[in-house]
Design an enzyme around this catalytic site. Structure first.
Site, PDB file in Angstrom:
ATOM      1  N   ARG A 124      38.172  36.103 -38.139  1.00 50.98           N
ATOM      2  CA  ARG A 124      38.978  35.952 -39.361  1.00 50.98           C
ATOM      3  C   ARG A 124      38.180  36.235 -40.636  1.00 50.98           C
ATOM      4  NH1 ARG A 124      41.873  30.556 -37.347  1.00 50.98           N
ATOM      5  NH2 ARG A 124      39.798  30.458 -36.464  1.00 50.98           N
TER       6      ARG A 124
ATOM      7  N   LYS B  12      35.671  29.833 -20.062  1.00 56.89           N
ATOM      8  CA  LYS B  12      36.257  28.527 -19.820  1.00 56.89           C
ATOM      9  C   LYS B  12      36.506  27.800 -21.139  1.00 56.89           C
ATOM     10  CE  LYS B  12      33.529  24.907 -19.220  1.00 56.89           C
ATOM     11  NZ  LYS B  12      32.290  24.436 -19.866  1.00 56.89           N
TER      12      LYS B  12
ATOM     13  N   ASP C  62      32.338  32.072 -15.127  1.00 55.92           N
ATOM     14  CA  ASP C  62      31.652  30.807 -14.908  1.00 55.92           C
ATOM     15  C   ASP C  62      30.185  31.184 -14.985  1.00 55.92           C
ATOM     16  OD1 ASP C  62      30.138  28.734 -13.743  1.00 55.92           O
ATOM     17  OD2 ASP C  62      31.914  27.981 -12.728  1.00 55.92           O
ATOM     18  N   HIS C  63      29.543  30.881 -16.107  1.00 54.53           N
ATOM     19  CA  HIS C  63      28.218  31.480 -16.323  1.00 54.53           C
ATOM     20  C   HIS C  63      27.184  31.033 -15.287  1.00 54.53           C
ATOM     21  CE1 HIS C  63      27.221  27.727 -18.406  1.00 54.53           C
ATOM     22  NE2 HIS C  63      25.957  28.087 -18.357  1.00 54.53           N
TER      23      HIS C  63
ATOM     24  N   LYS D 227      23.598  33.104 -12.999  1.00 54.69           N
ATOM     25  CA  LYS D 227      22.190  32.690 -13.017  1.00 54.69           C
ATOM     26  C   LYS D 227      21.464  33.283 -11.811  1.00 54.69           C
ATOM     27  CE  LYS D 227      23.028  28.320 -15.418  1.00 54.69           C
ATOM     28  NZ  LYS D 227      22.203  28.197 -16.606  1.00 54.69           N
TER      29      LYS D 227
ATOM     30  N   ASP E 295      34.423  19.545 -17.728  1.00 61.63           N
ATOM     31  CA  ASP E 295      33.461  20.437 -18.366  1.00 61.63           C
ATOM     32  C   ASP E 295      32.481  21.046 -17.360  1.00 61.63           C
ATOM     33  OD1 ASP E 295      32.199  21.555 -20.761  1.00 61.63           O
ATOM     34  OD2 ASP E 295      30.558  20.147 -20.400  1.00 61.63           O
TER      35      ASP E 295
ATOM     36  N   HIS F 170      31.333  24.623 -12.683  1.00 65.10           N
ATOM     37  CA  HIS F 170      29.971  24.942 -12.246  1.00 65.10           C
ATOM     38  C   HIS F 170      29.559  24.239 -10.946  1.00 65.10           C
ATOM     39  CE1 HIS F 170      30.009  26.561 -16.197  1.00 65.10           C
ATOM     40  NE2 HIS F 170      29.640  25.493 -16.845  1.00 65.10           N
TER      41      HIS F 170
ATOM     42  N   LYS G 158      25.204  13.972 -19.414  1.00 70.95           N
ATOM     43  CA  LYS G 158      24.473  14.312 -20.627  1.00 70.95           C
ATOM     44  C   LYS G 158      23.594  13.141 -21.036  1.00 70.95           C
ATOM     45  CE  LYS G 158      27.615  17.816 -22.221  1.00 70.95           C
ATOM     46  NZ  LYS G 158      26.887  19.007 -21.758  1.00 70.95           N
TER      47      LYS G 158
END
Ligand code: BG6
Length: 495
Positions: free
Chosen positions: A46, A152, A181-182, A186, A239, A244, A344
């Site tokens: 934007r 995601k 899905d990163h 890997k 998450d 993952h 976390k």
């Protein structure tokens, strides 16, 4: 395989993901000689910006986040020539007419048709409108040449993921849709397949006869920080586990595919999700636990609890830690628990898979020969250490017959001198080559949601009385220890 002439359209061009991951990945592919001369990036967002301003922003991103440090001046300016910016409103038809004009312009200059990849690095509420408008302006009509990449979260629950799949299915063929899905990009995660299916050694042991249980643990030191806006509506289960961790589980548990082609591999993975035991509402308490971090000290600094993070809801009931005990109900895995956990603000950042083998059937050595008798373990360390360790018992040098545990180690650092590419480099290259092996198919996403829905529902309906229930810099809530300790195990961590 070589990349064909390609135009990369990045929605969310001024956003964080582009600065941190996408442009650095494309830049490395460029340095690596993977991109063709006929290559263009159109960033869109934007904010009104000139091409030059856009390039400078992304150069800052490279200098901050690139795995090889600051950009080389000449290389960057060669690369940046391929980048342009277009300010846009994704709701407006003119936006798409402008894309169309630019795309045709490149094709004319290059004198060839180009592949066009639309990368949706935007919040999920924009997926439907962008996809719909792309279709309306016939920008994705060529199913061979156009692709869409989606980040995601892919849905918020089973129902919304079905709706999104349905909507995309009306516009695109599955061959055009790349759900990221990163974790699958890997290096060490891709190696799980190499390790399992390019060696004859492990397959005979890879089943309920020899494996006692599996642990998949993705712990992070980072807190939620500025991401409360997104995270508070998600939580650790959505998450991390829905995507993952379940993907890691699939790679460990899948049957050998017949070949290394996208649908064959994805079929075998979705078989695992379909075989996983569904939780009845009354089983959830037994098999799934959650936590939320309170404040604490990490590396000498005081850090706030989740409820005190900037913009957080001070009475939030969102979990920042989740642990689940899963079962895969098939011949290979019947009765073998798969414990997964993620959280976390934990003591250390480490993603590791531990395959715990069963004990010897009969021990010929007297009990006092082993200081700490341990079963064999295979430890696949995904990050930050990139290694595979096999723990075995060996005789300690000396006149007595004494045993201890030693590691047979394959360590990337010691074995290879070249740096591994970042997940996004692999994944972006694959989108350009048209290889979907490392991307999520629609049915996989839905099967994963289907599996975790009873847990989500149960947690949603039942506020936790004990939050926060772990402090920053710990290994998570006590209930997570109890979940695994009940079965006589403990969560494994690397020393
Ligand atoms: C993302 C999650 O998908 O993965 C984040 O949204 C998480 O919350 C991140 O921190 C972890 O990825 P990585 O590559 O740092 O392990």
């Amino acid at each position: 395989k070589k990349v064909q002439p390609t135009i990369f359209v990045i929605f969310g061009g001024t956003g964080d993901l582009n600065a941190r991951k996408l442009t650095p990945a494309l830049y490395h592919l460029f340095l690596d000689g993977q991109l063709p001369e006929q290559f263009a990036i159109i960033g869109t967002g934007r904010t009104p910006l000139s091409d030059e301003q856009f390039r400078t922003r992304l150069l800052d991103g490279i200098n901050q986040f690139s795995r090889t440090g600051k950009a080389d001046k000449k290389a960057w300016s060669d690369f940046a020539e391929h980048m342009v910016y277009q300010a846009s409103d994704v709701q407006e038809a003119t936006t798409y007419q402008q894309f169309s004009k630019r795309i045709k312009g490149y094709e004319k200059d290059w004198d060839t048709e180009a592949n066009v990849i639309y990368y949706l690095a935007v919040a999920p509420e924009f997926f439907p409108v962008i996809a719909g408008n792309l279709a309306k302006s016939s920008l994705t009509a060529d199913a061979e040449r156009t692709r869409i990449v989606i980040e995601k979260p892919f849905g918020h629950d089973l129902e919304s993921s079905r709706e999104l799949n349905k909507l995309l299915g009306q516009i695109f063929t599955e061959r055009q849709i790349y759900r990221i899905d990163h974790y699958l990009g890997k290096e060490t995660v891709q190696n799980i397949m190499a390790f399992r299916f390019a060696n004859a050694l492990f397959e005979p042991l890879w089943n309920r006869n020899y494996i006692d249980h599996v642990q998949i643990s993705v712990t992070e030191q980072l807190g939620v920080g500025e991401r409360s806006g997104y995270y508070d509506g998600a939580g650790a289960l959505r998450d991390m586990i829905q995507n993952h961790l379940l993907q890691l589980l699939c790679l460990v548990a899948m049957e050998p595919p017949v070949d290394f082609t996208a649908d064959e591999v994805r079929n075998r993975k979705v078989d695992v999700l379909r075989a996983m035991r569904r939780f009845a509402p009354e089983d959830v308490r037994e098999s799934a636990v959650r936590g939320q971090y309170g404040d604490g000290w990490m590396e000498g600094k005081q850090v706030p609890g989740y409820r005190e993070e900037p913009g957080a809801n001070p009475t939030s009931n969102t979990e920042t830690f989740a642990a689940v005990k899963f079962f895969v109900d098939n011949w290979r895995w019947q009765g073998v628990p798969f414990y997964v956990r993620t959280g976390k603000r934990l003591h250390r950042s480490a993603s590791i898979i531990t395959v715990q083998f069963k004990d010897v059937p009969h021990c010929i050595f007297p009990a006092e020969t082993a200081e700490s008798w341990q079963q064999n373990r295979l430890i696949i360390s995904i990050q930050p250490e990139m290694s595979i360790r096999l723990q075995v018992q060996a005789k300690r040098p000396g006149l007595d017959m004494m045993l201890n545990t030693v590691d047979m180690v394959f360590d990337y650092k010691g074995t290879y001198t070249s740096q591994a590419p970042e997940a996004y480099e692999t994944l972006l290259l694959d989108t350009m080559l048209g290889d979907q092996t490392l991307f999520m198919r629609g049915d996989q996403v839905e099967a994963a949601w289907d599996l975790i829905m009873p847990i989500l529902n149960s947690w949603q309906g039942r506020a936790s009385q004990s939050f926060p229930n772990y402090s920053a810099d710990s290994w998570g809530p006590e209930v997570a220890e109890a979940l695994i300790a009940r079965d006589g195990f403990h969560w494994f961590t690397l020393p």
